[in-house]
Design a protein around this motif. Sequence first.
Motif, PDB file in Angstrom:
ATOM      1  N   ALA A 155       0.863  -1.200   0.000  1.00 15.71           N
ATOM      2  CA  ALA A 155       0.000   0.000   0.000  1.00 15.71           C
ATOM      3  C   ALA A 155       0.893   1.242   0.000  1.00 15.71           C
ATOM      4  O   ALA A 155       0.714   2.169  -0.796  1.00 15.71           O
ATOM      5  N   MET A 156       1.945   1.200   0.843  1.00 18.27           N
ATOM      6  CA  MET A 156       2.879   2.332   0.887  1.00 18.27           C
ATOM      7  C   MET A 156       3.624   2.455  -0.456  1.00 18.27           C
ATOM      8  O   MET A 156       3.774   3.544  -1.000  1.00 18.27           O
ATOM      9  N   GLY A 157       4.023   1.304  -1.006  1.00 15.60           N
ATOM     10  CA  GLY A 157       4.774   1.324  -2.271  1.00 15.60           C
ATOM     11  C   GLY A 157       3.968   1.935  -3.408  1.00 15.60           C
ATOM     12  O   GLY A 157       4.458   2.786  -4.156  1.00 15.60           O
ATOM     13  N   ARG A 158       2.692   1.550  -3.496  1.00 21.27           N
ATOM     14  CA  ARG A 158       1.839   2.086  -4.584  1.00 21.27           C
ATOM     15  C   ARG A 158       1.636   3.593  -4.412  1.00 21.27           C
ATOM     16  O   ARG A 158       1.731   4.360  -5.376  1.00 21.27           O
ATOM     17  N   GLU A 159       1.444   4.010  -3.152  1.00 22.15           N
ATOM     18  CA  GLU A 159       1.253   5.468  -2.909  1.00 22.15           C
ATOM     19  C   GLU A 159       2.539   6.238  -3.227  1.00 22.15           C
ATOM     20  O   GLU A 159       2.516   7.305  -3.845  1.00 22.15           O
TER      21      GLU A 159
END
Length: 276
Positions: A151-155
Amino acid sequence: MELERQIEEAATYIARARKLVAFSGAGVSAESGIPTFRDPGGLWDRFDPLELGGGDIFTSIFSGARVPQAAVDFVSEMVAVLERARPNPGHYALGELERMGILRTVITQNIDNLHREAGNTKVIEVHGNIFRMACMICGNRIMLEREELFAMGRELVEMLRAGNIQGIVRVASKCRCGGVCRPDVVGFGEPVQEMPRAISEAQSADVLLILGTSGMVYPAAYIPEYAKRAKARLVEINATGCYFQDLVEVGMVGKSGELLPRILERVKYLRSYSVF
Ligand code: APR
């Protein structure tokens, strides 16, 4: 026929091993969809390792410095392939060898956590682990769950594409000290992790499996040498050739995801019909 003979020889060494240790590189995760670095079409074919393989890329990204487009593309590709990646039959064969009490330790250059996800519990990650964050202020380590990390990576990729520096710092995981965290992975020029422990494991092995590595990056690439000097028997599996041919007893050309399960089956047979 030669491959059959090599599988039998490798399985015999492993079935008799007092302490089997595995040393893996990117090739072991190739069948999980993660590109290797130096194969044709691999990461260092398409991205500049000097620009993107160094630790300072993380410092640039998380400290609000300008980030080259190539870095945005590199991070975007890595987030996508790592999110889709799952252990392949080669990883699971190593997990089974540990459950059989034969494989003691996996020393890996890979940061993808797939050995752990396949069931290996003693894994020495000399180049770090992408699921672990390190605070850039106090050094505290935080292990992220898969969902949290991606989730952090996509954001992060969205913020990088938008050039939203404030957004990047906001997205980055935070330490309890308030510091910004970066992935706990080792870039070129940064100190490797747990090398003394990895060397000690290699020196106490009586069989070392060398899996899917070009042996180009030191000090990790010294591991087979340490095992050899300690009189271990060395078995290499690599899809395109033998990179440690002056060290190994058995050099098998093939995919680890295909050969390791075949070797495992022979080990189970040898273990069930003979006393080692
Ligand atoms: N099975 C076995 N071997 C394979 C497979 C496969 N399915 N696919 C590819 N290989 C082999 C390739 O032939 C190559 O020799 O795996 C090797 C991968 O070599 P590299 O891409 O150089 O990766 P690696 O040896 O792990 O690189 C070491 O370099 O850039 C740094 O930090 C990075 O940890 C990495 C280090």
